[in-house]
Scaffold this active site. Structure first.
Site, short mmCIF file in Angstrom:
data_model
loop_
_atom_site.label_atom_id
_atom_site.label_comp_id
_atom_site.label_asym_id
_atom_site.label_seq_id
_atom_site.Cartn_x
_atom_site.Cartn_y
_atom_site.Cartn_z
N TRP A 1 0.83 -1.21 0.00
CA TRP A 1 0.00 0.00 0.00
C TRP A 1 0.86 1.25 0.00
O TRP A 1 0.56 2.20 -0.71
CB TRP A 1 -0.98 -0.01 1.18
CG TRP A 1 -2.03 -1.07 0.98
CD1 TRP A 1 -2.24 -2.16 1.76
CD2 TRP A 1 -2.99 -1.16 -0.08
NE1 TRP A 1 -3.27 -2.92 1.26
CE2 TRP A 1 -3.74 -2.33 0.13
CE3 TRP A 1 -3.28 -0.37 -1.19
CZ2 TRP A 1 -4.77 -2.72 -0.74
CZ3 TRP A 1 -4.31 -0.76 -2.05
CH2 TRP A 1 -5.03 -1.93 -1.81
N ASP B 1 -1.76 6.62 6.30
CA ASP B 1 -2.80 5.71 5.81
C ASP B 1 -3.12 4.75 6.94
O ASP B 1 -2.34 3.85 7.25
CB ASP B 1 -2.27 4.96 4.58
CG ASP B 1 -3.28 3.97 4.01
OD1 ASP B 1 -4.35 3.78 4.64
OD2 ASP B 1 -3.00 3.39 2.94
N LYS C 1 -12.33 -1.82 6.37
CA LYS C 1 -11.71 -2.73 7.33
C LYS C 1 -12.29 -2.54 8.74
O LYS C 1 -12.81 -3.48 9.30
CB LYS C 1 -10.20 -2.57 7.34
CG LYS C 1 -9.50 -3.32 6.20
CD LYS C 1 -9.22 -2.44 5.02
CE LYS C 1 -8.52 -3.19 3.89
NZ LYS C 1 -7.93 -2.25 2.93
C1 LIG Z 1 -7.32 -1.67 1.82
C2 LIG Z 1 -6.27 -0.65 1.89
C3 LIG Z 1 -6.14 0.36 0.94
C4 LIG Z 1 -7.04 0.46 -0.28
O1 LIG Z 1 -8.30 0.79 0.06
P1 LIG Z 1 -9.41 1.04 -1.09
O2 LIG Z 1 -10.53 1.61 -0.30
O3 LIG Z 1 -9.70 -0.29 -1.71
O4 LIG Z 1 -8.84 2.00 -2.04
C5 LIG Z 1 -5.14 1.30 1.10
N1 LIG Z 1 -4.29 1.23 2.14
C6 LIG Z 1 -4.38 0.27 3.06
C7 LIG Z 1 -3.41 0.25 4.19
C8 LIG Z 1 -5.37 -0.71 2.97
O5 LIG Z 1 -5.46 -1.68 3.89
#
Ligand SMILES: *Cc1c(COP(=O)(O)O)cnc(C)c1O
Length: 335
Positions: free
Chosen positions: A77, A147, A171
């Site tokens: 990511w 993030d 999540k």
């Molecule tokens: C799942 C995830 C993403 C991507 O999320 P989307 O909503 O599918 O764009 C980005 N960063 C992390 C750390 C993630 O777990």
């Protein structure tokens, strides 16, 4: 779902400008503020496009054309954020976990930070690799951008240390598509002129995340999750519960010669626990047996292989106990 508070209509059917819906949206925001103790000089935004859209939105809002932004690479990511950031300006990868095979996070003494970075970006939890910061970088006046898609609300966090926290909802918050951004006020209004209106944090903030029609139902459902979290005792209670869950699972892995997790102890994720079986040929029977017991989604990401147990807030200790019991049983039979 079909009849909200006896009004004869679903939240899905409400106008986002109606008093009823605005009250739902405001309560969700306030509950999230309460849960994370968000200071008053931060805006909480309910945006769309998932976390991935933020990979472009962040440089468009915060990186001047002649500026530079620092990024830390700890996995898939953060790498995606780096690649997207490069489309908009100078990106300095100040540190990477690559020399450690993405099994450990380089300490800050190893980082090569820029002199005047517009921000420092990192991912607090790498969902696929199972690598999580158990510390917060310290970069003085440089805004920290994080993030937190896969570990927000899993334990307490000091919001005041960050310029921007963002998290895709799916999540630990609610339905996919929605992304929550918590932005410090002084970072609003810096967007480049080419920044699309819909990606401009200030415009979102000035319009209460309703410049256009927001993802009303996802926002409503996220609010229900925030209510649930408060009932559970908030993020402090989640921390206790999540600690018990990950302790149980890592203990089981470490106690066996059959299962392994390669991540450095201080960087092991509380939310995503990757593990391997002694023999790859046993992966299929392991997954089949797990599925027969209702233990789902254990297959590791295709880029990593092996297994991965994602044990987000919604997963109870009982589920981890069931997994650990199954793992012991499987090892007895095949180990
Ligand atoms: C799942 C995830 C993403 C991507 O999320 P989307 O909503 O599918 O764009 C980005 N960063 C992390 C750390 C993630 O777990």
């Amino acid at each position: 779902m079909l009849d909200w508070q006896g009004k004869g209509l679903s939240v899905m059917e409400m106008s986002h400008r109606s008093d009823e819906y605005v009250a739902i949206a405001e309560k969700a925001e306030q509950d999230l503020r309460d849960l994370l103790n968000v200071p008053n000089d931060y805006k909480v935004l309910f945006l769309q496009g998932g976390a991935s859209q933020q990979f472009a939105e962040i440089p468009l809002n915060l990186l001047p054309e002649d500026g530079v932004a620092d990024y830390i690479d700890t996995g898939i990511w953060s790498k995606k954020a780096i690649e997207e950031g490069r489309r908009y300006g100078n990106v300095n990868v100040a540190a990477s976990a690559k020399p450690y095979d993405y099994f450990a996070i380089p300490g800050q003494n190893e980082w090569q930070l820029s002199k005047d970075a517009a921000y420092l970006h990192y991912a607090s939890n790498e969902t696929i690799g199972g690598l999580q910061f158990d510390w917060t970088p310290s970069v003085g006046d440089v805004p920290l951008v994080v993030d937190m898609s896969s570990d927000i609300l899993s334990r307490p966090v000091d919001v005041s240390q960050f310029g921007l926290i963002y998290a895709g909802a799916q999540k630990n918050i609610g339905p996919s598509g929605l992304v929550v951004a918590i932005v410090r006020d002084d970072l609003l209004g810096r967007a480049r002129s080419v920044c699309p209106t819909m990606l401009n944090y200030k415009i979102a903030a000035d319009n209460g995340s309703m410049y256009n029609t927001p993802a009303t139902y996802s926002w409503y459902l996220s609010g229900l999750v925030f209510e649930w979290l408060k009932e559970q005792g908030g993020v402090e209670a989640m921390e206790k519960r999540n600690r018990a869950k990950k302790d149980l699972l890592y203990k089981a892995i470490d106690a066996s010669d059959f299962y392994t997790n390669p991540i450095a102890i201080n960087a092991r994720s509380w939310m995503n626990v990757p593990f391997r079986l002694a023999d790859e040929k046993l992966d299929k029977p392991f997954l089949a047996g797990a599925e027969a017991r209702g233990l789902l989604n254990l297959k590791g990401h295709r880029s990593v292989g092996g297994m991965r147990a994602s044990i987000y807030n919604a997963t109870g200790l009982d589920a981890v106990e069931a997994l650990v019991a199954y793992m012991a049983e499987f090892e007895k039979e095949h180990g």
